[in-house]
Structures are given as structure tokens and as C-alpha cells.
Design a protein around this motif. Structure first.
Motif, PDB file in Angstrom:
ATOM      1  N   PHE A  57       0.831  -1.204   0.000  1.00  0.00           N
ATOM      2  CA  PHE A  57       0.000   0.000   0.000  1.00  0.00           C
ATOM      3  C   PHE A  57       0.867   1.255   0.000  1.00  0.00           C
ATOM      4  O   PHE A  57       0.492   2.272  -0.591  1.00  0.00           O
ATOM      5  CB  PHE A  57      -0.917  -0.005   1.221  1.00  0.00           C
ATOM      6  N   SER A 101      -2.020   2.289   7.115  1.00  0.00           N
ATOM      7  CA  SER A 101      -2.555   0.996   6.692  1.00  0.00           C
ATOM      8  C   SER A 101      -2.345  -0.072   7.758  1.00  0.00           C
ATOM      9  O   SER A 101      -3.179  -0.978   7.914  1.00  0.00           O
ATOM     10  CB  SER A 101      -1.919   0.564   5.366  1.00  0.00           C
ATOM     11  N   LEU A 303      -8.887   0.198  -0.008  1.00  0.00           N
ATOM     12  CA  LEU A 303      -8.362   1.148   0.970  1.00  0.00           C
ATOM     13  C   LEU A 303      -7.899   2.431   0.294  1.00  0.00           C
ATOM     14  O   LEU A 303      -8.103   3.528   0.829  1.00  0.00           O
ATOM     15  CB  LEU A 303      -7.209   0.509   1.750  1.00  0.00           C
TER      16      LEU A 303
END
Length: 419
Positions: A57, A101, A303
Motif C-alpha cells: 500500500f 494501513s 483502501l
């Protein structure tokens, strides 16, 4: 001034703290967040899975973009510097995205404070690690977040100044659910580790009983036991045979430690990975292109979408959003494909003029060149308008030729009739 006071020197408290009260939500559950995880991060499987998600991420690039129809252009350069290089004086963008995250998948809630200057422009974003978060409202209905940190430090921010990301957003109107659903699996994984550890230790436990047929003092009994061990139970006893007389009897004790089979271990591992939306190949970095694409679209991209929408709503007014201002977290997925796939993609895209030379070099992990921002395309591909004009022109010419042919035929027939 400690670090918290330095970070939040523009702490935007409600004008009248005495009039604030806890928010009442529709489902009746208290709008209070406590980072309960049951110490899930201490489990090696859980931590490795969260680490794999956070590292991937963190490769995303957050950007302020302005969309005008199908046209896209870069937004404010100062804002993009904060988003892409230094969200705050203490973190890089990679560190910021990694921490957010990690909190998201560890606690199912992640918070970050948006610090604005006196002109209302963003100056920094700080990820928060509170011990507790409580949602409050004042007499005007404005929403606030009350954060409790270590050593009893409390700060109250406007909800509009806090980035809130939620996972398993179900039972609470303002927060994501906790990780109680996975705790039995984590407890079972801990029990497995303890069982394997105890099985190893059992090899050093009592392996037999040595019974003497005469009464010996404690010291003599101990000396006789040590002599028996050294003579018959040591590694030097290659024959594996013990010779005993009537003075003693040896009765071996059979220890059969219970080992957990590999299928049970894999079952627990897969349950933890499935809970987090990651596969073992992703964690071990042995994934294929299809596995990476599935992981990106099912875990990373949701996300990224959530974070982009939250930052867009917190950084831009409704009017600014109507003019196309937004925050997007993007990734060049071609960077993670094989070289053969990259070459195939370039063969298909370059003739259409969809990529510049430098963009193609970037996909191949090569440095750009001077004047490499131009686009080239094959002459076999033409603009739609040009094609339409060409067809219309060709159609008119054909019609004229047919008309002339008809006229000649008519003239010929007339001439023939006159003759």
C-alpha cells in the motif's frame, strides 16, 4: 513543549467545552474507539500479513488532480509535495502510508490529524495512535473527536480536521468493528506454538525409572543415578545395551509428544490470511501476475479508494469538488508485471499514441531521455474526424463518378437513338 503539544499547537477545540456531549448514534452502541487487538500484532503470521499489505500500500502515489471532463491535470504543487514527499516533518510518504494501513488492518480504524495554517491550507498530516477516541457534539450540532493519548494527554479536534478510515464498518455508525472474530484463531495459533515448544522440551524430561533393590542414602542414590546415565544413557553408549544386576531395575518411560500436523498449521495460517485479504504467496513474494492483480483489486485498491475519498472531502469544499478537485491514490500496476507482459503492452499501446517515450521507459524501469515526452503513433491509425471526412469525400467522388457514368450512358443512348 512536548511532541504532542508541538504537533497540535492549533488544537481546534469547541468554543464551549462545557456544552459538548457524547454523540448519540442510531444503533445505540457507544461511539468510543479503543484499540483492542488482543495483542494480535505479536502473532508472527498476523504481523507478516499486515506488513505485506502495508508495504504494498505504501507504494501508492497520492496526488491532487483536477478533472475537467476527460481532461486531467496536476493540482496544487505545494499540496502534492505534502502528499507525495513529506506529509509531516517526521515521516516520508512511505512511512505515513505504512503506519495508516497498519493501524487500519490491526485495529480496523485509522486516524490522522489534518493540520491547516492560518489561511486554511494544509500544512501537514499526522497519523494518530490514541488510547481512546470519543465522538462529541456541541449545541450547534458540530462533530468533534476527543483523543486520549498516553500519560493522560487529551486533545479535541473538529471531525472535519481528522481523517477517519474504517474496516468492517457494520455495527457502529462512526467506527469499524474490532478483531474479536479472529481472536479464537490467534489463540489457537498461540497454542500450537506452545505445543511445539513443549514437545521439544519433553525430550529433556524423565525417560525412565531406576529402582534399587536396597536402601541407599540420598547422596549414594544420586551418585548411582549419575553413573547409570553416564554409562548407559549417554551418546558414548554406541551399543545401546545396559547390563544390570539384581541391585537395580530400570523401567523406561515412553514419551510420545503430540505434534500438530502440517494440514492443521496451514488451516490456521489460511484463516488468518483470508481474514486480512492476503494470500501466502503475497506474503512470501512468490505471487504470479494474476495473484498480484487479485490482491491489488481486493485489498489495496479498496483502501486507496476509501482514503482518497476521505481526503477529498476533508481538504476540498463541495464547490471545489464540483470543479474537479480530488485526491487520488494510484499505482502503475504495469511496474509489477513480468518483462514479457510489459513488452506486449508497449507493443499494443505505443502505436496508438497512448504513451510517451519516457512513460514507456519508466514501465521498463529505465531512465528517461531528453525530449522524451512526445507521443508517436503509426500512420495506420487516424483521428475519427479525419476518417469520417475521408469517407465522406470518397463517397462524394464515387457518387460523382457514378453520376458522370450515368450521364455518359444517357448521352450514349441518346446518341445511339439519334443515329
Amino acid at each position: 513543549m512536548n511532541l504532542l503539544n508541538k504537533l497540535f499547537h492549533r488544537n481546534r477545540n469547541p468554543s464551549d467545552k462545557q456544552n459538548t456531549q457524547r454523540v448519540e448514534v442510531m444503533n445505540g452502541s457507544p461511539p468510543i474507539f479503543t484499540p483492542f487487538s488482543g495483542d494480535a500484532y505479536s502473532n508472527d503470521l498476523y504481523r507478516s500479513a499486515v506488513d505485506s499489505i502495508a508495504k504494498n500500500f505504501s507504494k501508492l502515489i497520492p496526488s491532487h488532480v483536477i478533472m475537467n471532463g476527460e481532461q486531467r491535470k496536476d493540482g496544487d504543487s505545494v499540496l502534492n509535495y505534502i502528499l507525495q514527499s513529506r506529509p509531516n516533518p517526521y515521516m516520508s510518504t512511505f512511512d505515513f502510508l505504512y503506519k495508516v494501513s497498519t493501524h487500519y488492518f490491526l485495529y480496523n480504524n485509522a486516524f490522522a490529524y489534518l493540520s491547516f495554517d492560518d489561511k486554511g491550507s494544509l500544512e501537514a498530516i499526522y497519523p494518530l495512535s490514541p488510547l481512546q477516541v470519543e465522538f462529541l457534539t456541541d449545541a450547534t450540532g458540530a462533530l468533534y473527536c476527543k483523543f486520549l493519548f498516553s500519560r493522560g494527554k487529551t486533545f479535541i479536534f473538529r471531525y472535519d480536521d481528522v481523517m477517519v478510515l474504517r474496516r468492517f464498518y457494520n455495527s457502529n455508525d462512526l467506527l469499524g468493528d474490532d478483531n474479536r472474530a479472529i481472536m479464537p484463531t490467534l489463540d489457537l495459533a498461540h497454542t500450537q506454538n506452545q505445543g511445539m515448544e513443549n514437545s521439544i522440551k519433553n525430550s529433556a524430561q524423565i525417560r525412565g525409572l531406576l529402582k534399587y533393590n536396597q536402601v541407599l542414602s540420598g547422596e549414594k542414590l544420586k551418585e548411582s543415578k549419575e553413573a547409570f546415565i553416564n554409562d548407559y544413557l549417554s551418546i558414548e553408549n554406541n551399543g545401546g545395551i545396559a547390563a544390570l544386576d539384581t541391585k537395580m531395575d530400570y523401567q523406561p518411560i515412553e514419551n510420545k509428544p503430540v505434534f500438530i500436523n502440517g494440514q492443521q498449521l496451514n488451516e490456521i495460517k489460511n484463516r488468518i490470511y483470508s481474514y486480512l485479504g492476503v494470500s501466502e504467496n503475497i506474503v512470501n513474494c512468490t505471487y504470479s501476475e494474476d495473484e498480484w492483480s487479485a490482491f491489488y483489486e481486493s485489498t489495496i485498491e479498496p483502501l486507496a479508494t476509501q482514503m482518497g475519498q476521505e481526503l477529498t472531502n476533508k481538504l476540498f469544499t463541495q464547490r471545489e469538488q464540483s470543479f474537479g478537485n480530488s485526491i487520488m491514490l494510484e499505482s502503475d500496476k504495469l511496474q509489477f508485471t513480468s518483462n514479457s507482459t510489459k513488452v506486449t503492452a508497449l507493443k499494443e499501446l505505443m502505436p496508438l499514441g497512448l504513451l510517451t517515450i519516457n512513460q514507456a521507459l519508466k514501465i521498463l524501469n529505465l531512465p528517461g531521455i531528453e525530449n522524451g515526452d512526445t507521443r508517436y503513433q503509426t500512420l495506420n491509425v487516424a483521428d475519427t474526424d479525419i476518417v469520417n471526412q475521408y469517407q465522406m469525400k470518397g463517397g462524394n467522388n464515387n457518387a460523382g463518378e457514378q453520376g458522370n457514368q450515368v450521364s455518359r450512358n444517357q448521352d450514349g443512348q441518346g446518341t445511339g437513338q439519334q443515329e
